[in-house]
Enzyme design. Structure first.
Site, short mmCIF file in Angstrom:
data_model
loop_
_atom_site.label_atom_id
_atom_site.label_comp_id
_atom_site.label_asym_id
_atom_site.label_seq_id
_atom_site.Cartn_x
_atom_site.Cartn_y
_atom_site.Cartn_z
N ARG A 1 -2.47 -10.63 4.88
CA ARG A 1 -2.89 -10.70 3.46
C ARG A 1 -1.79 -10.05 2.63
NH1 ARG A 1 -5.48 -7.35 -0.11
NH2 ARG A 1 -7.06 -8.30 -1.44
N LYS B 1 0.83 -1.21 0.00
CA LYS B 1 0.00 0.00 0.00
C LYS B 1 0.86 1.25 0.00
CE LYS B 1 -4.23 -2.26 1.32
NZ LYS B 1 -5.26 -2.59 2.31
N1 HH2 Z 1 -7.13 -4.48 0.94
C1 HH2 Z 1 -7.48 -4.54 -0.37
C2 HH2 Z 1 -8.48 -5.41 -0.80
N2 HH2 Z 1 -9.11 -6.23 0.07
N3 HH2 Z 1 -9.39 -7.04 2.26
C3 HH2 Z 1 -9.06 -7.01 3.56
N4 HH2 Z 1 -9.69 -7.82 4.43
N5 HH2 Z 1 -8.10 -6.16 4.03
C4 HH2 Z 1 -7.43 -5.31 3.21
O1 HH2 Z 1 -6.57 -4.54 3.71
C5 HH2 Z 1 -7.76 -5.31 1.83
C6 HH2 Z 1 -8.77 -6.21 1.38
C7 HH2 Z 1 -6.80 -3.64 -1.34
O2 HH2 Z 1 -5.63 -4.22 -1.82
P1 HH2 Z 1 -5.47 -5.05 -3.17
O3 HH2 Z 1 -6.42 -6.21 -3.23
O4 HH2 Z 1 -4.04 -5.41 -3.29
O5 HH2 Z 1 -5.80 -4.02 -4.34
P2 HH2 Z 1 -7.11 -3.66 -5.16
O6 HH2 Z 1 -8.19 -3.28 -4.20
O7 HH2 Z 1 -6.68 -2.51 -6.03
O8 HH2 Z 1 -7.52 -4.86 -5.95
#
Ligand code: HH2
Length: 341
Positions: free
Chosen positions: A317, A280
């Site tokens: 995660r 992030k």
């Molecule tokens: N962060 C993202 C998505 N889902 N779920 C949980 N439980 N906690 C988190 O911190 C979280 C999440 C965002 O990250 P990412 O999936 O890498 O990116 P994007 O939303 O652009 O797909």
């Protein structure tokens, strides 16, 4: 005004006889920081904490998605989207996603989190049919390929969750904590699936426009307590509920850091904890290279993952499984002075 109790987690082997286990896991505590909205923090012995909160702080957590919570678990991120902030467009065919899933499991992921809607700051919502078309064939393909590891479905939408449940998901990860879709509660409560409820302030489109809290740690605690209590009242056993403070979701860098430094507080909610900080933006900022691609943020992401594990967070995660797995093994060996294969 109520008090809040943040255990001061320790992980070393020199453990006093009266120390209490933190959530039944690898950390322990004997002192607690008492936080309040009106008074300065103070540190007291654990036995001054009210009995019900002390019991929640120390009780072992039941398995989540079939995984024992007595050791830290790695959740591998599988974004089957064209636009996720760090890996968008890389795994958005069924074949590429299946190959990536197999790779992450071979590298040591304990479970996978499939997402078909980016929730990065500024993202637009994805229509439900589109999200189903992105995620469910992947879930089915994993099963068809004989991959039996637990899979979490990262969705805010009840219809996507329902399809995922049919296709064999073991967890629903709802970053809106069941506030986005009024049907979500009805869809997931009467299953036996794990349910991750995450804190977010605002929706992805606008959440980074001047987020504001009275006290971010306590406000997020209150939010998660309310959502966990609501899910439990609706029929979900507490052991199925996983809570996440939602790093980067309606939070400034200072908010993220206050949450990370205070993570142990959330054990008082009596649920398994999950943290998603991987790659992030604040990692690039603090890491000294904010403009570099997100994929270069693995070292900083690992630093945050270890800090979370050192506070007893059970599920992290992450995108970078092999590197995080190696760091965890070395953190554990160097902290305990033991190497358990
Ligand atoms: N962060 C993202 C998505 N889902 N779920 C949980 N439980 N906690 C988190 O911190 C979280 C999440 C965002 O990250 P990412 O999936 O890498 O990116 P994007 O939303 O652009 O797909």
């Amino acid at each position: 005004m109520r008090d809040y109790f943040r255990p001061l987690p320790q992980c070393g082997p020199a453990r006093p006889a009266d120390a209490r286990p933190l959530a039944g896991g690898w950390c322990w505590f004997e002192r607690v920081e008492v936080l309040s909205r009106t008074r300065a923090p103070r540190i007291v012995p654990a036995d001054e904490v009210p009995g019900d909160i002390l019991a929640r702080l120390s009780a072992p957590r039941p398995p989540v998605a079939g995984l024992a919570m007595d050791r830290p678990r790695l959740m591998g991120i599988l974004n089957v989207t064209p636009d996720s902030f760090s890996d968008g467009g890389r795994f958005n065919t069924v074949d590429a996603a299946t190959a990536r899933a197999a790779e992450m499991l071979a590298e040591g992921a304990d479970l996978l989190d499939i997402g078909g809607e980016s929730t990065r700051p500024g993202a637009d919502p994805v229509p439900v049919e589109e999200e189903i078309a992105r995620t469910i064939p992947v879930l089915k393909a994993l099963r068809a390929a004989g991959i039996s590891a637990p899979v979490s479905l990262d969705t805010r939408k009840a219809r996507v969750a329902a399809e995922g449940i049919w296709a064999g998901a073991a967890m629903i990860n709802d970053v809106s904590a069941m506030t986005y879709d009024p049907e979500m509660e009805r869809t997931v409560i009467n299953t036996n699936l794990a349910l991750c409820l995450m804190h977010a302030q605002g929706d992805p489109k606008t959440m980074q426009k001047a987020p504001h809290y009275r006290d971010v740690l306590l406000d997020v605690y209150d939010f998660l307590e309310e959502k966990a209590d609501k899910a439990e009242a609706a029929g979900a056993e507490r052991g199925r509920i996983v809570l996440d403070p939602g790093i980067g979701f309606g939070k400034t860098l200072a908010h993220n850091l206050a949450l990370l430094a205070g993570l142990g507080l959330f054990h008082g909610l009596g649920c398994t904890l999950l943290l998603g900080a991987s790659r992030k933006r604040f990692i690039g900022t603090i890491g000294g290279n904010p403009e570099a691609p997100a994929a270069q943020r693995a070292p900083g992401s690992i630093g945050v993952a270890l800090a979370a594990i050192a506070q007893g967070v059970q599920i992290v995660r992450v995108h970078d499984i092999a590197a995080t797995r190696q760091a965890m093994a070395l953190w554990q060996a160097a902290t305990t002075g033991r190497w358990e294969t």
